[in-house]
Design a protein around this motif. Structure first.
Motif, PDB file in Angstrom:
ATOM      1  N   LEU A 215       0.303  -0.745   0.174  1.00 29.66           N
ATOM      2  CA  LEU A 215       0.047   0.289  -0.217  1.00 29.66           C
ATOM      3  C   LEU A 215       0.966   0.888   0.118  1.00 29.66           C
ATOM      4  N   THR A 216       2.554   1.668   1.112  1.00 32.41           N
ATOM      5  CA  THR A 216       2.982   2.394   0.918  1.00 32.41           C
ATOM      6  C   THR A 216       3.430   2.477  -0.621  1.00 32.41           C
ATOM      7  N   MET A 217       3.843   2.004  -0.981  1.00 32.24           N
ATOM      8  CA  MET A 217       4.335   1.808  -2.338  1.00 32.24           C
ATOM      9  C   MET A 217       3.419   2.544  -3.037  1.00 32.24           C
ATOM     10  N   THR A 218       2.414   2.397  -3.237  1.00 31.82           N
ATOM     11  CA  THR A 218       1.503   1.779  -4.296  1.00 31.82           C
ATOM     12  C   THR A 218       0.834   3.591  -4.116  1.00 31.82           C
ATOM     13  N   VAL A 219       1.182   4.045  -2.459  1.00 30.66           N
ATOM     14  CA  VAL A 219       0.901   5.733  -2.998  1.00 30.66           C
ATOM     15  C   VAL A 219       1.445   6.356  -2.785  1.00 30.66           C
ATOM     16  N   LEU A 243      -1.164   3.221  13.392  1.00 34.69           N
ATOM     17  CA  LEU A 243      -0.227   2.083  12.313  1.00 34.69           C
ATOM     18  C   LEU A 243      -0.323   3.053  11.035  1.00 34.69           C
ATOM     19  N   ILE A 244      -0.891   2.890  10.826  1.00 28.50           N
ATOM     20  CA  ILE A 244      -0.867   3.071   9.243  1.00 28.50           C
ATOM     21  C   ILE A 244      -0.805   4.472   8.229  1.00 28.50           C
ATOM     22  N   VAL A 245      -0.702   5.416   8.836  1.00 25.73           N
ATOM     23  CA  VAL A 245      -0.561   7.143   8.940  1.00 25.73           C
ATOM     24  C   VAL A 245       1.170   7.259   8.645  1.00 25.73           C
ATOM     25  N   PRO A 246       1.778   6.837  10.117  1.00 27.80           N
ATOM     26  CA  PRO A 246       3.168   6.609   9.635  1.00 27.80           C
ATOM     27  C   PRO A 246       3.606   6.204   8.777  1.00 27.80           C
ATOM     28  N   ARG A 247       3.266   4.970   8.319  1.00 30.14           N
ATOM     29  CA  ARG A 247       3.547   3.849   8.043  1.00 30.14           C
ATOM     30  C   ARG A 247       3.881   4.920   6.186  1.00 30.14           C
ATOM     31  N   LEU A 248       2.750   5.676   5.809  1.00 29.14           N
ATOM     32  CA  LEU A 248       3.057   6.120   4.735  1.00 29.14           C
ATOM     33  C   LEU A 248       3.152   7.070   4.579  1.00 29.14           C
ATOM     34  N   ALA A 249       3.152   8.323   5.658  1.00 29.58           N
ATOM     35  CA  ALA A 249       3.854   9.268   5.657  1.00 29.58           C
ATOM     36  C   ALA A 249       5.684   9.034   5.296  1.00 29.58           C
ATOM     37  N   ARG A 253       7.637  10.098   2.481  1.00 28.61           N
ATOM     38  CA  ARG A 253       8.569  11.220   2.777  1.00 28.61           C
ATOM     39  C   ARG A 253      10.517  10.663   1.782  1.00 28.61           C
ATOM     40  N   ARG A 254      10.125   9.084   2.352  1.00 39.33           N
ATOM     41  CA  ARG A 254      11.501   8.278   1.571  1.00 39.33           C
ATOM     42  C   ARG A 254      11.804   8.641  -0.501  1.00 39.33           C
ATOM     43  N   ALA A 255      10.265   8.357  -1.095  1.00 39.96           N
ATOM     44  CA  ALA A 255       9.995   7.979  -2.259  1.00 39.96           C
ATOM     45  C   ALA A 255       8.983   9.241  -3.143  1.00 39.96           C
ATOM     46  N   VAL A 256       8.879  10.281  -2.272  1.00 42.77           N
ATOM     47  CA  VAL A 256       8.852  11.186  -3.418  1.00 42.77           C
ATOM     48  C   VAL A 256       9.865  12.255  -3.066  1.00 42.77           C
ATOM     49  N   PRO A 257       9.709  12.974  -4.987  1.00 42.75           N
ATOM     50  CA  PRO A 257      10.838  14.402  -4.678  1.00 42.75           C
ATOM     51  C   PRO A 257      10.559  15.471  -3.785  1.00 42.75           C
ATOM     52  N   PHE A 258       8.573  15.488  -3.573  1.00 44.88           N
ATOM     53  CA  PHE A 258       8.422  16.866  -3.111  1.00 44.88           C
ATOM     54  C   PHE A 258       7.784  16.068  -2.284  1.00 44.88           C
ATOM     55  N   PRO A 259       7.972  16.033  -0.899  1.00 45.69           N
ATOM     56  CA  PRO A 259       6.006  14.523  -0.694  1.00 45.69           C
ATOM     57  C   PRO A 259       5.489  15.629  -0.035  1.00 45.69           C
ATOM     58  N   PRO A 260       4.298  14.965  -0.159  1.00 45.35           N
ATOM     59  CA  PRO A 260       2.852  16.055   0.122  1.00 45.35           C
ATOM     60  C   PRO A 260       3.329  16.026   1.496  1.00 45.35           C
ATOM     61  N   GLU A 261       2.029  17.198   2.503  1.00 46.16           N
ATOM     62  CA  GLU A 261       1.643  16.573   4.311  1.00 46.16           C
ATOM     63  C   GLU A 261       0.719  15.772   3.774  1.00 46.16           C
TER      64      GLU A 261
END
Length: 286
Positions: A215-219, A243-249, A253-261
Motif C-alpha cells: 500500500l505505501t509503495m503504491t501511494v 499504524l497506517i499513517v506513520p508508515r504512509l508518511a 518522505r522516502r520516495a517522493v521528490p516533493f513529498p506532500p503533507e
C-alpha cells in the motif's frame, strides 16, 4: 436555507441524511444494510426522512458509465443498475447530483475538511474497498470514464489476474474486505479487518506488514505521478490510523521528490454522506 437530502450507498451500508445548512452537520439521519432491493429500501427511508428536499446528492460505490452503475459487484443488484433514470423517476424536477462515494468523500473534505483550500491533492479511502480521489485545481478529477483513482485495480505483480479476469488485485490485498478474507483464510474462521490490523505478532501481523508495504509503495508512486500538496487518508480502516499513517508518511518522505503533507481526514465514516450533502447543496444553488 432549504433542506437538502444526501444518500450514500457503500459496500455494506446505506446512510441517508438531511441538512439545512451549508456545513458538515447532519440534521437527521438513518442507516440501512445493503442487500436485496437496496435502492427501493433506501428511497423509502429517504422519503420518510424528507419527502420534499430542495436537492438530492447521491453517493454510490462504483462509477456511473453510460447511465448505469459499473465496478460495483459487491452490492446485490447494483452492477448495471440504471441509477440516474431511477432517481429522475423518483425525484422528478428536484435537482439530483450523483457521484462515486470516494469522490463524494473528497468533495466533503474539500468543502469543509482536510482538503479545504488545497489545489492539488489526493484523498485515499481505506475502507471495505480501496480507491482514491484526485484533486486538481481544487476540484475532483473524474477521468474520461468517471473511474479516475480506482487504484484497487492496480496490479501488484506483472501479469497477474486483473480486471479482465474479474479481479481487483490491489484491493484484494490491502482493503478492509481483502484483509478480512486473507486473515480468515489464515485462521480458518471468519474475521474482520479490525482484528487483523490489531495483530502485533504471528501470521496476521506478517499479513498486515506485507499489505502495508504494498500500500505505501503504491501511494508513494501515486504521489510521484500527481505531485500533490496534501495526501488525506480516510475510511473505515482509519481506526488503525496510528499504524497506517506513520508508515504512509515515512514512505512518501522516502520516495517522493516533493513529498506532500500527510493528513488524516476530518471525516471518517460520515465522509461519503457529507459528500452527498455537499453535492446536494451545490445542486440546489445551481
Amino acid at each position: 436555507m432549504s433542506r437538502v437530502l444526501g444518500i450514500d450507498v457503500g459496500g455494506t451500508k446505506v446512510a441517508i441524511g438531511v441538512s439545512g445548512s451549508d456545513g458538515p452537520v447532519v440534521a437527521g439521519r438513518t442507516r440501512l444494510e445493503t442487500g436485496p432491493d437496496t435502492l427501493v429500501r433506501a428511497l423509502a427511508a429517504a422519503r420518510a426522512l424528507d419527502g420534499r428536499p430542495a436537492a438530492v446528492g447521491f453517493s454510490t460505490c462504483g462509477v456511473i458509465r453510460d447511465g448505469v452503475v459499473r465496478l460495483a459487484p459487491n452490492v446485490p443488484g447494483w452492477e448495471g443498475l440504471e441509477l440516474p433514470r431511477l432517481l429522475r423517476e423518483e425525484f422528478g424536477a428536484t435537482p439530483v447530483a450523483i457521484d462515486n462515494d470516494v469522490n463524494a468523500a473528497a468533495a466533503a473534505e474539500l468543502r469543509w475538511g482536510a482538503l479545504r483550500g488545497v489545489s492539488t491533492g489526493v484523498y485515499l479511502n481505506l475502507g471495505t474497498g480501496l480507491a482514491a480521489a484526485l484533486v486538481v485545481g481544487g476540484r475532483v478529477v473524474p477521468g474520461a470514464h468517471g473511474a479516475a483513482g480506482e487504484i484497487g485495480y492496480l496490479q501488484v505483480t506483472p501479469g497477474q489476474a486483473a480486471f479482465a479476469d474479474g479481479r481487483a488485485p490491489l484491493e484484494e490485498l490491502v482493503s478492509g474486505a481483502g484483509l478480512a478474507a486473507r486473515g480468515g483464510a489464515l485462521l480458518g474462521r471468519a474475521t474482520t479487518a479490525e482484528e487483523v490490523l490489531a495483530a502485533r505478532s504471528g501470521p496476521l501481523a506478517q499479513l498486515v506488514a506485507q499489505a502495508l508495504s504494498v500500500l505505501t509503495m503504491t501511494v508513494a508512486n501515486l504521489c510521484v505521478t500527481l505531485d500533490p500538496e496534501v495526501l488525506v487518508v480516510g475510511g473505515g480502516m482509519m481506526g488503525a490510523a496510528g499504524l497506517i499513517v506513520p508508515r504512509l508518511a515515512g514512505e512518501v518522505r522516502r520516495a517522493v521528490p516533493f513529498p506532500p503533507e500527510v493528513r488524516p481526514g476530518r471525516f471518517t465514516d460520515d465522509a461519503p454522506l457529507l459528500g452527498a450533502l455537499a453535492l446536494a447543496h451545490a445542486a440546489a444553488r445551481a
